[in-house]
Write an enzyme that holds these catalytic residues in place. Structure first.
Site, short mmCIF file in Angstrom:
data_model
loop_
_atom_site.label_atom_id
_atom_site.label_comp_id
_atom_site.label_asym_id
_atom_site.label_seq_id
_atom_site.Cartn_x
_atom_site.Cartn_y
_atom_site.Cartn_z
N GLU A 136 -10.39 -35.42 10.69
CA GLU A 136 -10.33 -34.05 10.22
C GLU A 136 -9.03 -33.38 10.65
OE1 GLU A 136 -10.57 -31.44 8.09
OE2 GLU A 136 -12.61 -32.23 8.13
N ASP B 34 -5.96 -32.32 8.09
CA ASP B 34 -5.59 -30.91 7.93
C ASP B 34 -4.09 -30.71 8.13
OD1 ASP B 34 -8.22 -30.24 7.44
OD2 ASP B 34 -8.62 -29.50 9.45
N SER C 1 -12.70 -30.70 2.86
CA SER C 1 -11.81 -30.51 4.00
C SER C 1 -10.35 -30.59 3.59
CB SER C 1 -12.06 -31.59 5.05
OG SER C 1 -13.16 -31.28 5.84
N ASP D 120 -9.85 -25.03 -16.09
CA ASP D 120 -11.30 -24.81 -16.01
C ASP D 120 -12.01 -26.16 -15.94
OD1 ASP D 120 -13.87 -23.93 -16.12
OD2 ASP D 120 -13.69 -22.89 -18.03
N GLY E 244 -15.84 -21.28 -17.70
CA GLY E 244 -15.79 -20.10 -16.85
C GLY E 244 -16.15 -20.46 -15.42
N ASP F 213 -18.32 -21.41 -12.20
CA ASP F 213 -19.58 -22.11 -11.93
C ASP F 213 -19.69 -22.39 -10.43
OD1 ASP F 213 -18.43 -24.89 -11.38
OD2 ASP F 213 -17.74 -24.58 -13.44
#
Length: 524
Positions: free
Chosen positions: A246, A250, A446, A486, A505, A507
């Protein structure tokens, strides 16, 4: 309202027996611990600014806020702080630090003294492979502190959050963060050396050799990485929990997108106290004021105490007020959010309205690496983008009421998650990163949080204006042609929970979709 020795229960502090939790015995009465107490806002202070109105404005038109004045106005009352100090002295607790602007005070002492002070019985529990200290029921405060004290964190050190990634040995179809940034038309070659990106980590660590190997391979200079420990935590490289994946993901993703940016890594204990204290440390930093704060850890809303949710929400509100963008991963277990109780859940802090919630997509590339399509990420094996409708936070004014569905279990219409999405597929298009000395393929939402935190830094460096609280503006720009891709195919259903489908649109899988970076910069 029940009373314990002229004490009253602290609203929102209740803890209950958890499934799989086993009582081991009483906590060591001589164990020393440190506790964070949060106080109410100064009585009679100014009305809170209307962040929805501010957020709808383009950053170039926003008025600069006077941080010092706001911190003083929204902080704790000196009289309230003195009441808590007197309470601490009465119970032989030590006042370690006081932060009036954060409305917090840190107390230390033994388990026995905290038991007496707050009317609790701290005990040792076991859950899976973890032993931890916790309690059941409420925290109690004296009547004269009722309404003054809002949160007490640190009595419990149970691990709260999980990193939202899936790591595996390197596979052939991986992509680099550079490739993703180019596919998404993020501005390239921008000098971000005056930008700070804060990264919150609740475990694991990084090694400079890993970073040097990665950035040398990418033909980029290694970034300036600063480590800041919170609540006694630090860079725990080689963490057997696997959290190094992680931390290094990052850093490598954020610094690849925002080249030259300073990456400030805040290491904190994985607890309610550590998580919130880390956000405060980043938001209030004068040495490294962040353009963006990236959070790749989270937990289902139901795993938090109400007081903990409120404490984190206030920290995120202040970040928005100070012009800092907070990005957070929406989770990697679909609408189930790793609870497996047959109900849909939202991940927090992604569900906080002052956070830019980041969902996951899957890239469909041709043999030359060109993007053919992008769909909702769902590997069909329990790994899928988080998203849904909050049980905790009401529908914000900037989210379109006609597009946010009602929560599939309760029928409530709450805050919709996520806002934006980006590549997160752990199987079809994972990120190639260096972790613990070897190249690995890592996916998960992440990766999307530092991706967009990096974009915010690039936009700030390019335009001279920090995007700050950008969510209301993004929703206002939904109708702009070609600004967003989209993502309208797939779902985030993970059995046994009901899920949501990607549609035209907004969701509850991929939000508005994925944004084109250069076009967003033009709007800023």
């Amino acid at each position: 309202m029940p009373v314990v020795n002229d004490r009253v229960p602290l609203v929102g502090s209740e803890r209950h027996i958890r499934k799989g939790q086993t009582l081991v015995g009483p906590a060591d009465s001589h164990e020393r611990l440190s506790v964070t107490v949060q106080l109410r806002r100064r009585p009679g202070g100014p009305e809170l600014p209307d962040l929805e109105t501010i957020g709808r404005e383009r950053p170039s038109r926003r008025r600069q806020v006077d941080r010092e004045a706001l911190m003083a106005a929204l902080g704790a009352d000196p009289g309230d702080l003195e009441k808590v100090k007197q309470f601490a002295r009465h119970h032989e607790l030590t006042v370690e630090e006081t932060f009036p602007e954060r409305r917090t005070i840190r107390l230390s002492g033994t388990v026995d003294r905290f038991n007496r002070a707050f009317g609790v019985q701290l005990k040792q529990y076991r859950e899976g492979a973890h032993n931890y200290r916790s309690r059941q029921g409420s925290v109690f405060v004296p009547r004269h502190l009722q309404g003054v004290v809002e949160r007490v964190s640190g009595l419990t050190d149970r691990p709260l959050a999980a990193p939202h990634n899936k790591a595996m040995p390197k596979i052939a179809q991986g992509v680099t963060a550079q490739q993703v940034a180019q596919l998404y038309d993020f501005p390239q070659g921008v000098d971000c050396s005056r930008q700070n990106i804060a990264v919150i980590e609740l475990g694991g660590g990084y090694d400079q050799n890993d970073l040097d190997t990665y950035f040398h391979t990418m033909n980029l200079p290694s970034p300036n990485v600063v480590t800041i420990g919170v609540d006694g935590a630090g860079n725990n490289y080689g963490d057997p929990s696997g959290a190094d994946a992680e931390v290094e993901l990052d850093i490598e993703v954020a610094a690849t997108v925002a080249q030259g940016a300073n990456i400030i890594v805040y290491f904190a204990p994985n607890s309610e106290q550590g998580f919130i204290d880390a956000i405060y440390a980043a938001v209030f930093s004068s040495q490294y004021p962040p353009t963006a704060v990236s959070i790749s850890w989270g937990a289902p809303e139901a795993a938090w105490t109400p007081a903990g949710l409120a404490g984190m929400d206030w920290a995120c509100f202040l970040a928005a007020l100070f012009g800092i963008t907070v990005t957070a991963a929406s989770g990697d277990n679909g609408s189930n959010d790793n609870v497996y109780d047959g109900l849909a859940h939202c991940d927090f802090p992604a569900s906080d309205p002052y956070v830019l919630a980041c969902g996951g997509t899957s890239l469909q590339l041709d043999g030359n690496g060109a993007l053919q399509n992008e769909v909702c990420w769902n590997n069909g094996n329990g790994w899928a983008t988080g998203g849904g409708v909050s049980d905790t936070f009401p529908l914000p004014g900037w989210q379109p009421e006609d597009e946010i569905p009602r929560q599939v279990d309760t029928g409530l219409q709450g805050r919709g998650v996520p806002d934006l999405s980006g590549n997160a597929d752990a199987m079809q298009s994972p990120y190639e990163v260096v972790v613990d000395g070897q190249w690995m393929s890592v996916g998960g939402t992440s990766a999307v949080s530092p991706l967009y935190a990096g974009l915010m830094a690039v936009i700030a460096a390019s335009s001279g204006y920090r995007p700050g609280f950008i969510s209301p503006l993004l929703y206002q720009l939904m109708a702009q042609p070609n600004l967003f891709f989209d993502v309208d195919s797939g779902s985030n259903t993970v059995q046994p929970a009901p899920g949501y489908s990607a549609v035209k649109g907004w969701d509850a899988c991929t939000g508005i979709g994925r944004v084109y970076g250069n076009l967003l910069l033009a709007q800023i």
